[in-house]
Design a protein around this motif. Structure first.
Motif, PDB file in Angstrom:
ATOM      1  N   ASN A 140      94.980  59.172 -33.639  1.00 36.78           N
ATOM      2  CA  ASN A 140      95.583  59.548 -34.921  1.00 36.78           C
ATOM      3  C   ASN A 140      95.632  61.054 -35.123  1.00 36.78           C
ATOM      4  OD1 ASN A 140      92.729  59.197 -34.939  1.00 36.78           O
ATOM      5  ND2 ASN A 140      92.700  59.349 -37.158  1.00 36.78           N
ATOM      6  N   ASP A 144     102.473  64.101 -33.353  1.00 40.79           N
ATOM      7  CA  ASP A 144     103.396  62.970 -33.430  1.00 40.79           C
ATOM      8  C   ASP A 144     104.326  62.896 -32.226  1.00 40.79           C
ATOM      9  OD1 ASP A 144     102.330  62.114 -35.757  1.00 40.79           O
ATOM     10  OD2 ASP A 144     103.960  62.775 -37.052  1.00 40.79           O
ATOM     11  N   ARG A 188     101.292  56.630 -38.285  1.00 38.36           N
ATOM     12  CA  ARG A 188     102.474  56.160 -38.997  1.00 38.36           C
ATOM     13  C   ARG A 188     102.720  54.689 -38.672  1.00 38.36           C
ATOM     14  NH1 ARG A 188     105.188  60.444 -36.381  1.00 38.36           N
ATOM     15  NH2 ARG A 188     106.775  58.962 -35.682  1.00 38.36           N
ATOM     16  N   GLN A 190     105.352  53.001 -37.890  1.00 38.45           N
ATOM     17  CA  GLN A 190     106.197  52.717 -36.740  1.00 38.45           C
ATOM     18  C   GLN A 190     105.465  52.975 -35.429  1.00 38.45           C
ATOM     19  OE1 GLN A 190     106.677  54.962 -39.104  1.00 38.45           O
ATOM     20  NE2 GLN A 190     107.925  56.683 -38.456  1.00 38.45           N
ATOM     21  N   PRO A 317     100.177  52.259 -47.768  1.00 39.69           N
ATOM     22  CA  PRO A 317      99.318  53.094 -46.943  1.00 39.69           C
ATOM     23  C   PRO A 317      97.839  53.008 -47.280  1.00 39.69           C
ATOM     24  CG  PRO A 317     101.273  54.299 -47.597  1.00 39.69           C
ATOM     25  CD  PRO A 317     101.308  53.006 -48.348  1.00 39.69           C
ATOM     26  N   TYR A 519     100.577  61.629 -47.447  1.00 40.34           N
ATOM     27  CA  TYR A 519     100.395  60.720 -46.296  1.00 40.34           C
ATOM     28  C   TYR A 519     101.657  60.680 -45.441  1.00 40.34           C
ATOM     29  CZ  TYR A 519     100.301  56.179 -43.898  1.00 40.34           C
ATOM     30  OH  TYR A 519     100.379  55.185 -42.968  1.00 40.34           O
ATOM     31  N   GLN A 520     102.799  60.573 -46.081  1.00 36.01           N
ATOM     32  CA  GLN A 520     104.055  60.469 -45.348  1.00 36.01           C
ATOM     33  C   GLN A 520     104.436  61.781 -44.685  1.00 36.01           C
ATOM     34  OE1 GLN A 520     106.413  59.159 -48.623  1.00 36.01           O
ATOM     35  NE2 GLN A 520     105.802  57.006 -48.435  1.00 36.01           N
ATOM     36  N   ARG A 522     102.243  63.996 -43.418  1.00 33.60           N
ATOM     37  CA  ARG A 522     101.224  64.366 -42.434  1.00 33.60           C
ATOM     38  C   ARG A 522     100.410  65.576 -42.864  1.00 33.60           C
ATOM     39  NH1 ARG A 522     100.347  60.279 -39.516  1.00 33.60           N
ATOM     40  NH2 ARG A 522      99.781  61.468 -37.684  1.00 33.60           N
TER      41      ARG A 522
END
Length: 672
Positions: A140, A144, A188, A190, A317, A519-520, A522
């Motif tokens: 994590n 990305d 994430r 996905q 989330p 959160y979305q 990062r």
């Protein structure tokens, strides 16, 4: 070489061991994501698995571990002629968190490619892991784009390196295992979906089992080789069982009844796409082979669901992963067919050893918590009676209102922080905005700039052929602009004045909405609260937005409003974090009605504290929580002292008709 801790000597952790073994039997399952607190044998179990994998035959001298029986026709070291092969143990390759893209996928020698037309390729970790294990600890925390690359390779079974028209492809089939501590941030959705299975691990609360963990660990540390020798027989038995299950796997029959149960289960838990159905089918088949059966039964489907669905079901989330096992059992029973019969129990248990009796059933996290709306799972909290005036005693925590989509708040200018989705930054990926000389190893080549730099010197270098004569000084690296993640530090007023008119529920809902946005995007987040006579750091800066949401929900209110103390504490938090991570820029979000009470000259002291942020250029926004027919405009004045902007709760909503400047400009101020 250090002797690894034996896999069969790991105490407990039945789900973890089973998930790893199923991937060893059938790599097509798609890997394992291991989630859990620190010190729960995650890394120990993964490293121990490599010793159980059968040896692999490889083409002698091939850097890409081609199988002599079926060599890769596109292997960069090929074509391979029939000849000598060697047998070696299956590798376990570790991907460090700070690895570069070139280290992961390999690197082309761009200078030789341009000047000589030679595909000089240095293999990366994906090539090393072919036909073995690729282990990513703290997955994590990986950038990305690196996670995207390794998951794409895992899905396609091949790695592609493309640089300025020069391409290399090689096989990359491996067992992907990632471990993570959810307290340090989530993956994430996905990306979660690309891991075949997931398991939640936690330390046992049973004293007897904890004693056995300590006993075995101390024995291993005292004599690793001797300890491993005592478990050699159990290790050999599991290794043989893996080989037998692999041979049986092609003969396992997945009947229509099991397929109906798989499809019904995925539909019942509303998972997106079809990957969950496919992974469940492969997992159930591997479970049957591991048990020595040629038919998939209902118990295999149930176990497959508990391993393959928790990270795929639709959830917000801040919701904890897990499945409602009662709902799962009802679905399996409803769609069960005549093919499903209870088999004889496997006397060896799913874990294949470990000195522990098989569990009655997998424990894959707690059942899904019930609740309303799409926010975090919230503990029940009383309302604390009627609102009390400022200066009153502490009130119980109130529940947050439903979250909403917020306007985008970003830091002005161009930074160089960790990749994310909030503010403009110079990053490894993004649109090309210019070129520069490389600092160290060449990254992304800017071909046009390189040609322009080399062109004036061709005659002096004696160019005679059609190609350019390229030297190191000619190389230019592309400067790319993308988005970075920031440190969003929330400073929340929890005083009695905020509790008046039951505003705290709306305020918590707004902060929860901003946490969802963080959160979305990062970001790292931190939480400072102030009330009574002092301020406290409710949550130091962390990547775990879940933790911030939990602290926010439990936040009580009451007392005076030590605004200056809250700002000074926030200033200290940012100072320390700047030393730890200089490249990450901060966004200060102050949630208050602007009142300042308690102590001598509270308003003047708060103003002086605010001007510290303005002097250092810290981007800031004040969320104005003042309500009622008479407004004092104190939050707007505070924003002016901070050098930031003020927005109301209504203006914070993305669908609000009120205008909001997206960038938190230092010169943009809202007058009282």
């Amino acid at each position: 070489m250090t002797t690894p801790f034996p896999f069969t000597a790991v105490v407990g952790q039945d789900d973890l061991r089973l998930a790893l073994l199923l991937n060893a039997v059938s790599p097509a399952v798609g890997g394992v994501l291991v989630r859990g607190e620190k010190g729960t044998a995650k890394s120990t179990a993964v490293r121990a698995l490599a010793a159980l994998l059968p040896s692999v035959d490889v083409v002698a001298g091939c850097r890409f571990s081609c199988d002599p029986a079926a060599p890769d026709p596109d292997c960069p070291d090929g074509p391979h002629e029939p000849g000598a092969s060697v047998s070696r143990p299956a590798r376990m390759v570790e991907l460090p968190v700070g690895a570069s893209e070139d280290r992961l996928v390999g690197a082309l020698d761009i200078e030789r490619a341009l000047s000589e037309g030679v595909k000089a390729f240095e293999p990366g970790l994906l090539a090393d892991a072919h036909r073995g294990i690729l282990y990513v600890d703290e997955v994590n925390l990986l950038h990305d784009h690196l996670v995207d690359l390794l998951l794409d390779a895992a899905a396609m079974g091949a790695s592609y390196v493309e640089r300025e028209g020069v391409s290399v492809r090689h096989a990359a089939r491996f067992l992907l295992v990632g471990t993570m501590n959810p307290e340090e941030g989530e993956l994430r959705p996905q990306l979660l979906d690309r891991f075949g299975l997931t398991v939640e691990v936690a330390a046992s609360r049973e004293p007897g089992q904890r004693v056995e963990v300590v006993r075995r660990r101390l024995a291993y540390d005292d004599d690793p080789a001797g300890f491993a020798a005592r478990w050699a027989e159990e290790e050999a038995a599991v290794r043989a069982r893996i080989v037998a299950a692999r041979e049986l796997l092609p003969h396992v029959r997945l009947g229509d009844g099991a397929l109906r149960q798989i499809a019904a289960t995925c539909a019942a838990f509303e998972v997106d796409g079809m990957r969950a159905d496919i992974v469940m089918a492969r997992t159930a088949t591997a479970l049957a082979a591991w048990a020595g059966r040629t038919d998939v039964l209902a118990e295999d489907v149930r176990q497959a669901a508990l391993l393959a669905l928790p990270h795929r079901r639709r959830r917000n989330p801040f919701d904890a992963p897990g499945l409602d096992e009662d709902k799962l059992d009802e679905t399996l029973e409803e769609f069960g067919g005549p093919e499903d019969e209870d088999p004889d129990p496997d006397p060896d248990g799913p874990g294949g050893g470990g000195g522990q009796p098989p569990s009655d059933g997998p424990a894959d996290g707690p059942p899904e918590e019930s609740g309303s709306g799409g926010g975090a799972a919230r503990p029940e909290a009383g309302q604390g009676g009627e609102p009390q005036p400022s200066g009153a005693g502490e009130q119980s925590a109130v529940r947050a209102a439903e979250p909403f989509r917020t306007k985008v708040l970003s830091v002005p200018g161009v930074g160089e922080g960790a990749a994310g989705r909030r503010s403009r930054a110079r990053t490894e990926r993004g649109r090309t905005t210019g070129a520069r000389r490389p600092k160290g190893a060449l990254g992304k080549l800017h071909l046009a700039a390189t040609v322009r730099a080399a062109a004036p010197h061709q005659r002096a270098r004696g160019r005679s052929g059609p190609g350019l004569v390229i030297r190191r000084d000619d190389l230019r690296q592309a400067v790319k602009e993308g988005r970075e993640g920031n440190l969003v530090l929330f400073v929340v007023d929890a005083s009695g004045s905020m509790a008046a008119r039951q505003r705290m529920s709306a305020v918590k809902g707004a902060v929860l909405s901003l946490l969802l946005d963080a959160y979305q995007r990062r970001d790292k987040v931190g939480l400072v609260t102030f009330r009574g006579t002092a301020a406290e750091v409710a949550l130091p800066p962390t990547s775990s937005v879940d933790a911030a949401a939990g602290r926010l929900e439990a936040l009580p209110t009451g007392g005076r409003t030590p605004l200056a103390a809250g700002l000074l504490r926030a200033h200290e938090v940012l100072r320390v974090e700047k030393l730890r991570d200089p490249a990450r820029r901060a966004l200060l979000v102050v949630v208050t009605d602007g009142r300042a009470t308690g102590g001598p000259e509270p308003v003047a002291l708060a103003g002086r504290a605010a001007r510290l942020f303005a002097a250092e250029g810290v981007a800031s926004v004040v969320v104005d929580c003042e309500s009622g027919p008479v407004r004092l405009g104190l939050a707007g004045r505070l924003a002016g002292e901070l050098g930031g902007t003020a927005v109301t709760l209504d203006e914070l909503r993305a669908d609000s008709l009120a205008g909001l400047v997206k960038d938190v400009q230092g010169t943009s101020r809202r007058a009282a």
